[in-house]
Design an enzyme around this catalytic site. Structure first.
Site, PDB file in Angstrom:
ATOM      1  N   LYS A   1       0.834  -1.212   0.000  1.00 48.93           N
ATOM      2  CA  LYS A   1       0.000   0.000   0.000  1.00 48.93           C
ATOM      3  C   LYS A   1       0.861   1.251   0.000  1.00 48.93           C
ATOM      4  O   LYS A   1       0.482   2.271  -0.569  1.00 48.93           O
ATOM      5  CB  LYS A   1      -0.975  -0.002   1.179  1.00 48.93           C
ATOM      6  CG  LYS A   1      -2.052  -1.077   1.003  1.00 48.93           C
ATOM      7  CD  LYS A   1      -3.428  -0.683   1.467  1.00 48.93           C
ATOM      8  CE  LYS A   1      -4.438  -1.668   0.928  1.00 48.93           C
ATOM      9  NZ  LYS A   1      -5.762  -1.573   1.461  1.00 48.93           N
TER      10      LYS A   1
ATOM     11  N   LYS B   1      -4.008  -9.849  -6.857  1.00 44.78           N
ATOM     12  CA  LYS B   1      -5.357 -10.151  -6.369  1.00 44.78           C
ATOM     13  C   LYS B   1      -6.370  -9.142  -6.907  1.00 44.78           C
ATOM     14  O   LYS B   1      -6.020  -7.979  -7.154  1.00 44.78           O
ATOM     15  CB  LYS B   1      -5.389 -10.199  -4.839  1.00 44.78           C
ATOM     16  CG  LYS B   1      -5.373  -8.874  -4.154  1.00 44.78           C
ATOM     17  CD  LYS B   1      -5.828  -8.990  -2.693  1.00 44.78           C
ATOM     18  CE  LYS B   1      -5.998  -7.601  -2.119  1.00 44.78           C
ATOM     19  NZ  LYS B   1      -6.890  -7.476  -1.035  1.00 44.78           N
TER      20      LYS B   1
ATOM     21  N   LYS C   1     -10.227  -3.482  -5.236  1.00 45.74           N
ATOM     22  CA  LYS C   1     -11.051  -2.296  -5.509  1.00 45.74           C
ATOM     23  C   LYS C   1     -10.246  -1.238  -6.245  1.00 45.74           C
ATOM     24  O   LYS C   1     -10.759  -0.483  -7.029  1.00 45.74           O
ATOM     25  CB  LYS C   1     -11.469  -1.643  -4.185  1.00 45.74           C
ATOM     26  CG  LYS C   1     -12.535  -2.335  -3.420  1.00 45.74           C
ATOM     27  CD  LYS C   1     -12.696  -1.613  -2.072  1.00 45.74           C
ATOM     28  CE  LYS C   1     -13.066  -2.560  -0.971  1.00 45.74           C
ATOM     29  NZ  LYS C   1     -12.328  -2.388   0.259  1.00 45.74           N
TER      30      LYS C   1
HETATM   31  N1  AQP Z   1      -9.195 -10.771  -4.265  1.00 47.46           N
HETATM   32  C1  AQP Z   1      -9.526 -11.285  -3.100  1.00 47.46           C
HETATM   33  N2  AQP Z   1      -9.635 -12.622  -2.941  1.00 47.46           N
HETATM   34  C2  AQP Z   1      -9.982 -13.171  -1.734  1.00 47.46           C
HETATM   35  N3  AQP Z   1     -10.215 -12.425  -0.629  1.00 47.46           N
HETATM   36  C3  AQP Z   1     -10.098 -11.082  -0.744  1.00 47.46           C
HETATM   37  N4  AQP Z   1     -10.249 -10.075   0.144  1.00 47.46           N
HETATM   38  C4  AQP Z   1     -10.034  -8.895  -0.466  1.00 47.46           C
HETATM   39  N5  AQP Z   1      -9.730  -9.089  -1.754  1.00 47.46           N
HETATM   40  C5  AQP Z   1      -9.758 -10.440  -1.964  1.00 47.46           C
HETATM   41  C6  AQP Z   1     -10.572 -10.300   1.551  1.00 47.46           C
HETATM   42  O1  AQP Z   1     -11.664  -9.476   1.889  1.00 47.46           O
HETATM   43  C7  AQP Z   1     -11.535  -9.059   3.252  1.00 47.46           C
HETATM   44  C8  AQP Z   1     -11.725  -7.584   3.350  1.00 47.46           C
HETATM   45  O2  AQP Z   1     -10.658  -6.947   2.745  1.00 47.46           O
HETATM   46  P1  AQP Z   1     -10.355  -5.442   3.003  1.00 47.46           P
HETATM   47  O3  AQP Z   1     -11.383  -4.747   3.708  1.00 47.46           O
HETATM   48  O4  AQP Z   1      -8.990  -5.330   3.572  1.00 47.46           O
HETATM   49  O5  AQP Z   1     -10.352  -4.966   1.574  1.00 47.46           O
HETATM   50  P2  AQP Z   1      -9.102  -4.946   0.727  1.00 47.46           P
HETATM   51  O6  AQP Z   1      -8.315  -6.192   0.817  1.00 47.46           O
HETATM   52  O7  AQP Z   1      -8.412  -3.657   1.007  1.00 47.46           O
HETATM   53  O8  AQP Z   1      -9.841  -4.906  -0.616  1.00 47.46           O
HETATM   54  P3  AQP Z   1      -9.160  -4.462  -1.881  1.00 47.46           P
HETATM   55  O9  AQP Z   1     -10.120  -4.639  -2.972  1.00 47.46           O
HETATM   56  O10 AQP Z   1      -7.833  -5.111  -2.042  1.00 47.46           O
HETATM   57  O11 AQP Z   1      -8.981  -2.931  -1.605  1.00 47.46           O
HETATM   58  P4  AQP Z   1      -7.769  -2.048  -1.986  1.00 47.46           P
HETATM   59  O12 AQP Z   1      -7.666  -2.150  -3.460  1.00 47.46           O
HETATM   60  O13 AQP Z   1      -8.175  -0.702  -1.490  1.00 47.46           O
HETATM   61  O14 AQP Z   1      -6.583  -2.614  -1.281  1.00 47.46           O
HETATM   62  C9  AQP Z   1     -10.165  -9.516   3.721  1.00 47.46           C
HETATM   63  O15 AQP Z   1     -10.298 -10.676   4.503  1.00 47.46           O
HETATM   64  C10 AQP Z   1      -9.439  -9.815   2.450  1.00 47.46           C
HETATM   65  O16 AQP Z   1      -8.472 -10.827   2.628  1.00 47.46           O
END
Ligand code: AQP
Length: 330
Positions: A113, A195, A198
């Protein structure tokens, strides 16, 4: 016998995608009957990246509507807003003081990040795992269902809990990560080596849960694959096809072998249409319910206010114990 406790959450940072749905949301729903579940809307965590205040508020409603539309039942699970239970911020601070800089700088998510947001590497991004440890430990959670990327944070949580217990006596239950073998890391459709996320900037990389059937079909048809035309599970050499197979397998409850047999000798065209159709069918009831819920914000407010009350009862007990042990007067 007392039910085991589950704590998990998702950041209130925008529309959810298929990775969230397969990686965690579907699992949250499956666990409701067997466990005592606490599902949080993590809006304090969302502050580590600069957000539009109006959007941040709206995202809380979107996430809560997604929880319910996916099948979470507020009468079975405690669904709550992190910011409404002040103990999260308080225990997060306490745990900051028991976490070493070296531990935090090893966190992969911090490295990823801070590379993505090089203009805003704030202290919150760095100490995020201590706040997350507080989220989990406040509820004395036994298990934390997450995607693969959060495993390291749960392991740090265990270390912090053990460290605290050693210093002050039994205070926290030591939680375990709960990560499925298949679906714990749904990959992007355009970049199947990263992965699904968002914040992906690649068009058609991410399937949102609110995408229309046409959008889903288009994105899956455009998914990056390879040129050998064989539907075969091989994560290393065929990451795009393997990712689509995992998605299809989870939704249809078919094994990788079954999928290979089903599409033997057919090339990728039929397979992609079948994957898209399966996703569309799976998400249709979600999308209808989601739209219904978003039109009824006062119902959503009722849910989170009720959840906060229940969550606070548990969280306040844990924090009281912690403060007494470390000598903080309230
Ligand atoms: N691609 C994924 N596959 C499986 N699990 C996933 N999670 C997120 N992306 C995947 C799981 O969702 C939960 C919540 O995650 P978060 O709130 O931390 O969201 P995030 O991981 O920040 O989501 P993004 O889409 O990856 O956001 P950005 O792009 O902003 O970083 C967690 O349990 C995570 O493992």
């Amino acid at each position: 016998m007392e039910k085991k406790v589950i704590l998990s959450g998702i950041q209130a940072t925008g529309d959810l995608h298929l990775g969230h749905y397969i990686g965690v949301l579907k699992r949250f729903v499956e666990m409701q009957d067997e466990f005592d579940c606490y599902y949080m809307i993590a809006n304090l965590h969302a502050l580590t990246v600069r957000r539009d205040p109006k959007e941040l508020k709206e995202n809380v409603y979107k996430l809560l509507a997604s929880y319910i539309a996916a099948g979470l039942d507020p009468d079975k699970s405690t669904i709550f807003l992190q910011s409404q239970v002040h103990e999260h911020a308080e225990l997060g601070w306490v745990l900051d003081c028991y976490t070493y800089m070296g531990e935090l700088s090893r966190m992969t998510q911090y490295k990823d990040k801070s590379a993505k947001h090089a203009d805003n590497i704030n202290a919150g991004l760095f100490t995020y795992p201590s706040l997350m440890a507080g989220d989990i430990l406040l509820y004395q959670a036994d298990l934390v269902p997450t995607g693969e990327d959060q495993k390291q944070h749960v392991e740090l949580t265990r270390d912090l809990a053990e460290r605290f217990n050693k210093l002050y006596g039994e205070t926290f239950k030591i939680p375990k990560p709960f990560i499925e073998k298949v679906g714990a890391r749904v990959m992007g459709l355009q970049d199947p080596t990263s992965k699904m996320s968002k914040s992906s900037t690649l068009p058609n990389d991410t399937i949102l849960l609110i995408d229309t059937p046409e959008e889903i079909m288009k994105k899956v048809k455009k998914a990056v694959t390879d040129s050998d035309g064989i539907v075969k599970y091989d994560e290393e050499n065929k990451p795009g096809i393997s990712n689509l197979m995992e998605i299809y397998g989870i939704i249809t409850s078919k094994t990788m072998d079954e999928i290979e047999n089903e599409f033997e000798g057919q090339g990728y065209g039929n397979f992609k249409v079948a994957v898209a159709d399966a996703i569309i069918k799976e998400l249709e009831p979600f999308r209808n319910k989601y739209n219904e819920l978003m039109a009824n914000p006062s119902y959503l407010e009722e849910i989170y206010n009720k959840g906060a009350k229940k969550a606070s009862e548990v969280a306040s007990k844990t924090l009281k114990d912690v403060y007494e042990k470390i000598g903080i007067i309230r």
